[in-house]
Design an enzyme around this catalytic site. Structure first.
Site, PDB file in Angstrom:
ATOM      1  N   ASP A  46       0.827  -1.208   0.000  1.00  0.00           N
ATOM      2  CA  ASP A  46       0.000   0.000   0.000  1.00  0.00           C
ATOM      3  C   ASP A  46       0.859   1.255   0.000  1.00  0.00           C
ATOM      4  O   ASP A  46       0.696   2.149  -0.823  1.00  0.00           O
ATOM      5  CB  ASP A  46      -0.886   0.046   1.264  1.00  0.00           C
TER       6      ASP A  46
ATOM      7  N   GLU B 137      -5.681   6.939   0.121  1.00  0.00           N
ATOM      8  CA  GLU B 137      -6.146   6.219   1.309  1.00  0.00           C
ATOM      9  C   GLU B 137      -5.157   6.281   2.464  1.00  0.00           C
ATOM     10  O   GLU B 137      -5.544   6.380   3.625  1.00  0.00           O
ATOM     11  CB  GLU B 137      -6.435   4.759   0.960  1.00  0.00           C
TER      12      GLU B 137
ATOM     13  N   ASP C 127      -6.311   4.678  -4.719  1.00  0.00           N
ATOM     14  CA  ASP C 127      -6.276   3.554  -3.783  1.00  0.00           C
ATOM     15  C   ASP C 127      -5.104   2.679  -4.196  1.00  0.00           C
ATOM     16  O   ASP C 127      -5.173   1.957  -5.199  1.00  0.00           O
ATOM     17  CB  ASP C 127      -7.577   2.754  -3.831  1.00  0.00           C
TER      18      ASP C 127
ATOM     19  N   ILE D 157      -3.657  -0.032  -3.007  1.00  0.00           N
ATOM     20  CA  ILE D 157      -4.065  -1.432  -3.105  1.00  0.00           C
ATOM     21  C   ILE D 157      -5.503  -1.507  -2.634  1.00  0.00           C
ATOM     22  O   ILE D 157      -5.786  -1.440  -1.433  1.00  0.00           O
ATOM     23  CB  ILE D 157      -3.179  -2.390  -2.286  1.00  0.00           C
ATOM     24  N   ASP D 158      -6.414  -1.615  -3.583  1.00  0.00           N
ATOM     25  CA  ASP D 158      -7.818  -1.804  -3.257  1.00  0.00           C
ATOM     26  C   ASP D 158      -8.039  -3.300  -3.071  1.00  0.00           C
ATOM     27  O   ASP D 158      -7.632  -4.097  -3.910  1.00  0.00           O
ATOM     28  CB  ASP D 158      -8.680  -1.273  -4.406  1.00  0.00           C
TER      29      ASP D 158
ATOM     30  N   THR E 242      -7.232  -4.804   0.147  1.00  0.00           N
ATOM     31  CA  THR E 242      -6.033  -5.167   0.916  1.00  0.00           C
ATOM     32  C   THR E 242      -6.163  -6.558   1.526  1.00  0.00           C
ATOM     33  O   THR E 242      -5.199  -7.326   1.543  1.00  0.00           O
ATOM     34  CB  THR E 242      -5.770  -4.138   2.025  1.00  0.00           C
TER      35      THR E 242
ATOM     36  N   ASP F 219     -12.457   4.118  -3.647  1.00  0.00           N
ATOM     37  CA  ASP F 219     -12.921   2.751  -3.877  1.00  0.00           C
ATOM     38  C   ASP F 219     -13.802   2.635  -5.116  1.00  0.00           C
ATOM     39  O   ASP F 219     -14.175   1.518  -5.498  1.00  0.00           O
ATOM     40  CB  ASP F 219     -13.713   2.240  -2.669  1.00  0.00           C
TER      41      ASP F 219
END
Length: 352
Positions: free
Chosen positions: A45, A68, A133, A135-136, A138, A294
């Site tokens: 992330d 994020e 984002d 890493i959407d 996670t 998101d």
């Protein structure tokens, strides 16, 4: 106004970040810590956010960024920060021209932390604002399933550009999603897709690569003759979407096939290219507000592929209210021809 340069930079930045996430994905120890909301964060992330924001700062220095993550936990955890820096400083595209366009390697560990904190825009209805984002999905990433690297550009609250990297989706646009799509992934050839769209210009997919961009092709949602034959997908985490209500909607529509559960905006991408048809994310809590990072890129990609994305009341998603979709509840996405039927079923099930 044309947004081809923004799209190009977004695609390259997401592709470079995917190289980092893929490297972390197949390592056993992913360096998890916890945020205030107790959701896991990984070195992937933070590293991906640093790389993408660095590319935006290089090319569009006056743009704002809603992202994020923020770096306070890294400033307190020197070992984790150093581990992320060791990873970030070595990530580059094989194509030197493309990599230099993104700004090349970061200068130092301190600059990496400062760049991560550049994602603190409040969002809003005016100006150019990127929603990121890194890493959407996670939890899917940690579990070994689907995840996505997502970047969207909003101008005066309207999404103009979207780019999503899905390292674990099959390259073949004709491959229908099923239960195995959301399951644990292995390091195999034939996976890794970069999706993108510009408002009014359609949506595309191309194989992820380690250098410059590969050849793209246009994608579109598939026609569904009977809604009972539609494939619908939902999130894996029950805390993110009311799976019981989702099932009741599917039943009301006559859909007998089980839902396909995928993490992340891989769901938006899958229906956009016709690998699935309907995406339901029905509210779990009355006061929950969806985060714009998101949904921004996925919303545009589905709409440009011939779909419709609304909340449970049939209203378009409104990205002008800040860091959340404050005026929307839930998400429903499907081909335009089916959207009214799906929304009607949702309203009956939720007693709206």
């Amino acid at each position: 106004m044309s947004y081809q340069q923004e799209r190009y930079i977004a695609e390259l930045a997401v592709q470079r970040a995917c190289l980092l996430t893929q490297k972390v994905f197949f390592e056993k120890a992913k360096g998890t810590v916890s945020k205030d909301d107790k959701s896991p964060v990984t070195i992937g992330d933070f590293g991906a956010q640093a790389l993408i924001i660095s590319a935006i700062r290089k090319n569009f220095p006056n743009d704002e960024i809603v992202a994020e993550e923020e770096a306070s936990s890294l400033r307190e955890d020197k070992d984790l920060s150093a581990e992320i820096w060791r990873l970030v400083k070595d990530i580059k595209l094989d194509d030197a021209e493309s990599d230099n366009l993104l700004g090349g390697p970061l200068a130092s560990e301190q600059s990496m932390l400062d760049i991560i904190d550049n994602g603190n825009s409040a969002g809003g209805p005016k100006g150019r604002i990127w929603a990121l984002d890194p890493i959407d999905g996670t939890k899917g990433f940690l579990r070994g399933g689907q995840y996505a690297v997502c970047l969207g550009l909003m101008v005066d609250g309207d999404v103009k550009v979207g780019a999503i990297g899905t390292p674990n989706l099959p390259v073949d646009d004709a491959a229908t999603i099923d239960a195995s799509t959301g399951a644990q992934q292995s390091e195999t050839a034939g996976n890794g897709v970069l999706f993108s769209a510009v408002q009014g210009e359609g949506a595309t997919s191309r194989p992820l690569a380690s250098g410059g961009l590969t050849t793209s092709k246009s994608i579109s949602m598939r026609p569904v003759a009977k809604i009972s034959d539609a494939v619908f997908c939902e999130g894996v985490e029950a805390a993110h979407s009311a799976q019981g209500d989702n099932a009741a909607v599917a039943e009301r529509l006559g859909i007998t096939a089980p839902s396909v559960r995928l993490d992340s905006q891989a769901k938006y991408c899958s229906i956009a290219r016709g690998a699935g048809d309907i995406y339901l994310r029905l509210p779990v809590k009355k006061d929950y507000q969806e985060k714009i990072w998101d949904h921004a890129a996925g919303d545009l990609i589905v709409r440009e592929a011939g779909g419709q994305v609304t909340d449970i009341y049939g209203n378009r998603l409104d990205f002008s209210k800040g860091r959340t979709l404050a005026t929307n509840k839930g998400v429903v996405a499907s081909p335009k021809a089916l959207q009214d039927q799906v929304i009607d079923a949702v309203k009956v099930v939720l007693k709206l």
